[in-house]
Design an enzyme around this catalytic site. Structure first.
Site, PDB file in Angstrom:
ATOM      1  N   ARG A   1       0.740  -1.283  -0.061  1.00 14.84           N
ATOM      2  CA  ARG A   1       0.037  -0.135  -0.113  1.00 14.84           C
ATOM      3  C   ARG A   1       0.848   1.257  -0.074  1.00 14.84           C
ATOM      4  NH1 ARG A   1      -3.540  -0.998   4.184  1.00 14.84           N
ATOM      5  NH2 ARG A   1      -2.034   0.342   5.680  1.00 14.84           N
TER       6      ARG A   1
ATOM      7  N   TYR B   1     -12.351  22.505 -10.270  1.00 16.31           N
ATOM      8  CA  TYR B   1     -12.790  21.263 -10.874  1.00 16.31           C
ATOM      9  C   TYR B   1     -14.282  20.937 -10.348  1.00 16.31           C
ATOM     10  CZ  TYR B   1     -12.622  16.263 -12.275  1.00 16.31           C
ATOM     11  OH  TYR B   1     -12.782  15.006 -12.744  1.00 16.31           O
TER      12      TYR B   1
ATOM     13  N   ASP C   1      -4.037  22.926  -8.058  1.00 20.64           N
ATOM     14  CA  ASP C   1      -4.192  21.645  -8.959  1.00 20.64           C
ATOM     15  C   ASP C   1      -3.493  22.087 -10.159  1.00 20.64           C
ATOM     16  OD1 ASP C   1      -5.322  20.124 -11.158  1.00 20.64           O
ATOM     17  OD2 ASP C   1      -7.391  19.935 -10.187  1.00 20.64           O
TER      18      ASP C   1
ATOM     19  N   LYS D   1      -4.574  12.446 -16.963  1.00 15.01           N
ATOM     20  CA  LYS D   1      -4.488  13.297 -18.059  1.00 15.01           C
ATOM     21  C   LYS D   1      -3.338  13.203 -18.908  1.00 15.01           C
ATOM     22  CE  LYS D   1      -8.712  14.266 -16.739  1.00 15.01           C
ATOM     23  NZ  LYS D   1      -9.021  15.386 -15.524  1.00 15.01           N
TER      24      LYS D   1
END
Ligand code: PLP
Length: 390
Positions: free
Chosen positions: A56, A109, A181, A206
């Site tokens: 993890r 966003y 961001d 992206k």
């Protein structure tokens, strides 16, 4: 070393992988140790660079990607998580607390706003949305309990460019951490840490991935805040899939050439659209019609392939007919892959600090790596369709 060189080298050492040029994909949950002391030591300090203790917290594949992105962006270290939204919510959550207050750019966003409205607010955090053009006047919105300022530049859907250095100067004076961001520009076209930012988040889904085939988020943090953010991510249980980390690293190696092409083609299409009678306004940071264009010129190193246009007032059904007639622009969410995309959108319900005033419908385009002449021909027939049905 210049960025194009860094992009090919960062996070990569063939000596660590039997000479293979790329770090292989390590699939692992359990990491087996020989000695108890060694295991306990790793368990107690899981975030020391190079420590591998449990799947993890990452494997060598994850660490290669984290190192590459942190190096390119100029941050201290990075943390890969399962999606861009997970990166945003984990980064914001690390700096929010019940009874506190955070400032969030009005042009953030949509799902970021949803997290603020339904996640942070429910947890007793007050959220104030600020006009993205606020600059140093953000000082007047600070409260004694303000714990973070969140930026996104340019903004989603409407592409307002923020005065990042002015905002971070205020934040630093008051000791308030800033999170941005940086998905649109990527670490190649904007350097948040050089402009005073503490934490930068990316939807690596992206441009970093670049091929529309993975989901991944990356949080890049400066030295001062790394432990705090890393611990919060661990608390939430986030991790990143090794195959997606490998694909993102593969995508990263061509980021510079892809982005330069996205930039060039998007500018050609944006300039062409700005001259069309059907178009009211093109919202592209490299065009003077975009709010904050001068700030983009001052602070950014380039522009990517995503922008919007405001059409002259026309019925939505006509816009939909136009979009459905496009052959090279797929209808679909997300962006940043090699292919062109279009979506109809409406920023109005997502703005509360300054209302969205445009009368006509808004279309967001992602300009892919196709020949721009073919894209223009496709848009030309699409716009003819818009007129023909009116
Ligand atoms: C897509 C996007 C995200 C979310 O990324 P996912 O990987 O889809 O969760 C965050 N910020 C911006 C600006 C985006 O466009």
């Amino acid at each position: 070393m210049r960025d194009e060189t860094l992009i090919t080298l960062a996070g990569r050492d063939p000596k660590r992988s039997h000479g293979a040029v790329n770090t292989p994909v390590y699939h692992a949950s359990t990491i087996a140790f020989e000695r108890v002391a060694e295991m306990v030591e790793a368990h107690d300090r899981p975030f020391e660079p190079g420590t591998i203790v449990y799947g993890r917290f990452g494997t060598p594949t994850t660490f290669a990607l984290e190192e590459a992105v942190a190096t390119l962006e100029g941050g201290h270290r990075a943390i890969a998580v399962s999606s861009g939204l997970a990166a945003i919510t984990a980064a914001l959550g690390a700096f929010a607390k019940a009874g506190g207050h955070v400032l969030v750019a009005d042009s953030s966003y949509g799902p970021t706003r949803s997290f603020c409205e339904r996640g942070l607010t429910a947890g007793g955090v007050e959220v104030t949305y600020y006009d993205p053009s606020i600059g140093s006047a953000i000082e007047a919105l600070l409260r004694p309990n303000t714990t973070a300022i969140y930026l996104e530049s340019p903004g989603s859907l409407t592409f307002e460019v923020q005065d990042v250095p002015a905002i971070t100067a205020v934040a630093r004076r008051h000791g308030i951490p800033t999170v941005i961001d940086n998905t649109w520009a990527t670490p190649y076209f904007f350097k948040p840490f050089a402009h005073g930012i503490d934490v930068s988040v990316h939807a690596a889904t992206k441009y970093i991935g670049g091929h529309s085939d993975l989901m991944l988020g990356i949080i890049v943090v400066n030295e001062e805040n790394f432990d705090r953010v890393r611990r919060h991510v661990a608390l939430l249980g986030h991790s990143a899939a090794p195959d997606d980390c490998f694909l993102a690293l593969r995508g990263l190696r061509t980021l510079a050439v892809r982005l330069r092409r996205h930039q060039e083609s998007a500018l050609a299409v944006a300039r062409w659209l700005a001259e069309r009678p059907e178009v009211e306004r093109v919202l592209h940071p490299a065009l003077p019609s975009c709010p904050g264009h001068e700030l983009w010129r001052r602070d950014f190193l380039g522009s990517s392939g995503l922008f919007s246009l405001v059409l002259r007032p026309v019925a939505l059904e006509r816009v939909h007919a136009m979009l459905e007639s496009l052959e090279l622009f797929a209808l679909g969410y997300s962006w940043g892959g090699f292919e062109s995309l279009a979506i109809p959108t409406d920023p109005a319900p997502l703005r509360t600090a300054a209302s969205w005033r445009a009368q006509g419908p808004v279309v967001r385009l992602h300009i892919g790596l196709e020949d721009p002449a073919d894209l223009l021909a496709d848009l030309e027939q699409g716009l003819a369709r818009l007129a023909a049905t009116s």
